[in-house]
Design a protein around this motif. Structure first.
Motif, PDB file in Angstrom:
ATOM      1  N   GLY A   1       1.157   5.404   1.531  1.00  0.00           N
ATOM      2  CA  GLY A   1       0.730   6.348   2.545  1.00  0.00           C
ATOM      3  C   GLY A   1       1.565   7.603   2.519  1.00  0.00           C
TER       4      GLY A   1
ATOM      5  N   ASP B   1      -3.155   3.114   2.211  1.00  0.00           N
ATOM      6  CA  ASP B   1      -4.390   3.368   1.459  1.00  0.00           C
ATOM      7  C   ASP B   1      -5.143   2.088   1.125  1.00  0.00           C
ATOM      8  OD1 ASP B   1      -2.586   2.354  -0.293  1.00  0.00           O
ATOM      9  OD2 ASP B   1      -2.959   3.795  -1.914  1.00  0.00           O
ATOM     10  N   LYS B   2      -4.703   0.932   1.624  1.00  0.00           N
ATOM     11  CA  LYS B   2      -5.376  -0.327   1.336  1.00  0.00           C
ATOM     12  C   LYS B   2      -5.769  -1.007   2.639  1.00  0.00           C
ATOM     13  CE  LYS B   2      -3.438  -1.609  -3.140  1.00  0.00           C
ATOM     14  NZ  LYS B   2      -4.745  -1.777  -3.800  1.00  0.00           N
TER      15      LYS B   2
ATOM     16  N   GLY C   1       0.827  -1.195   0.000  1.00  0.00           N
ATOM     17  CA  GLY C   1       0.000   0.000   0.000  1.00  0.00           C
ATOM     18  C   GLY C   1       0.858   1.239   0.000  1.00  0.00           C
TER      19      GLY C   1
END
Length: 325
Positions: A265, A284-285, A263
């Protein structure tokens, strides 16, 4: 440099044109120099550049060179004859007697075609088929081919047609259909005298003799496929199976880098400086969402992270298409 006019001569020429002293009226042709042109009976003999025919001839020359060398038990040198366009009548008038002439069709194309083999080459093939050696002098005038010679030369014709079918395969699939053989050109006039034909073929050079193998095609038979004959295309080359397997093995054993992106960030530089063990960075996941796997930094796979045989692993769920990239 002696033919270059001086500035004074140029000025005198211009002044003469302006004053009318120099006659600029074109001369009338002298009587007897102008000849009428007969559009119906003029002779055609033009070299053509047809990419499709050139490719067919190149492929056919390679295969026939090997086949003839095996048949004759000596190296055969073959060179392509440039494709020419001429009247069928003019072409047939140049064929001597005797000549091995074979009439055939390129199915499914319409119209008849001719395969012409020079008589000296016929006798060379017959001699080798019957176990004979080299013949320094071959006299062909005043005789015809015997039934045995015609039957033996048919073996050569069958081999030529087989290779001709293979050579045409990359341009347009055809199958040569044998009709009959002739010795005298008078009995092989299967096209109209004024019909335009394409003539192409090869020069065969042996140690002691040389001759021609010619193909005569009706130009009208190629009209349905003229776009294919004139359009550029790639030739399907024969690939060595052993070399191909070796190349495939090298490619399959090549190592590539594979990375899984957990992910992304954002964090400020101040927070980055004050990070300590136990701090949490939000990505973000979500944990249940599939991860993006990159091969050589290119997204190719989506999958889930887990453990397999005590190793971190990713289970493939989906391959990323080019549009999704």
């Amino acid at each position: 440099m002696e033919n270059i006019l001086s500035q004074e001569e140029i000025d005198a020429l211009l002044s003469g044109l302006e004053s009318g002293k120099i006659d600029t009226t074109p001369e009338k042709p002298e009587e007897g120099k102008v000849k009428p042109f007969d559009f119906r009976n003029f002779a055609i003999s033009t070299r053509l550049k047809i990419p499709g025919i050139d490719v067919i001839n190149d492929a056919l020359a390679r295969s026939l060179r090997l086949g003839f060398s095996t048949m004759l038990r000596e190296m055969v040198d073959m060179t392509n004859i440039p494709t020419q366009m001429e009247r069928f009548r003019d072409f047939m008038n140049k064929i001597p007697v005797p000549t091995s002439i074979h009439i055939f069709k390129l199915e499914p194309l319409k119209g008849n075609s001719l395969l012409i083999i020079d008589a000296p080459l016929v006798f060379v093939f017959v001699e080798r088929f019957l176990g004979g050696g080299e013949r320094k002098i071959i006299k062909v005038e005043g005789r015809e081919f015997t039934p045995i010679e015609q039957k033996l030369i048919k073996r050569v014709v069958d081999m030529i047609f087989l290779e001709l079918e293979k050579a045409w395969k990359n341009v347009y699939p055809v199958k040569p259909k044998y009709i009959r053989g002739e010795v005298n050109p008078q009995f092989a006039r299967v096209l109209q005298p004024e019909e335009t034909v394409l003539v192409t073929g090869f020069n065969l050079d042996l140690e002691t003799i040389s001759g021609k193998i010619l193909f005569c095609y009706s130009l009208s038979s190629f009209q349905p496929i003229k776009e294919k004959l004139y359009s550029p295309y790639q030739i399907e080359e024969v690939v060595d199976a052993k070399w191909r397997r070796s190349l495939e093995q090298i490619i399959l054993n090549s190592e590539v880098s594979l990375t899984a992106l957990l992910g992304k960030g954002k964090i400020s530089l101040g927070d980055l400086v004050h990070l300590k063990e136990g701090d949490v960075i939000l990505l973000d996941k979500k944990a249940e969402e599939p991860l993006e796997i990159k091969i050589e930094d290119i997204p190719k796979i989506q999958g889930k992270m887990g453990v397999f045989k005590r190793h971190l692993a990713i289970q493939v769920e989906k391959f990323i298409t080019s549009q999704e990239e």
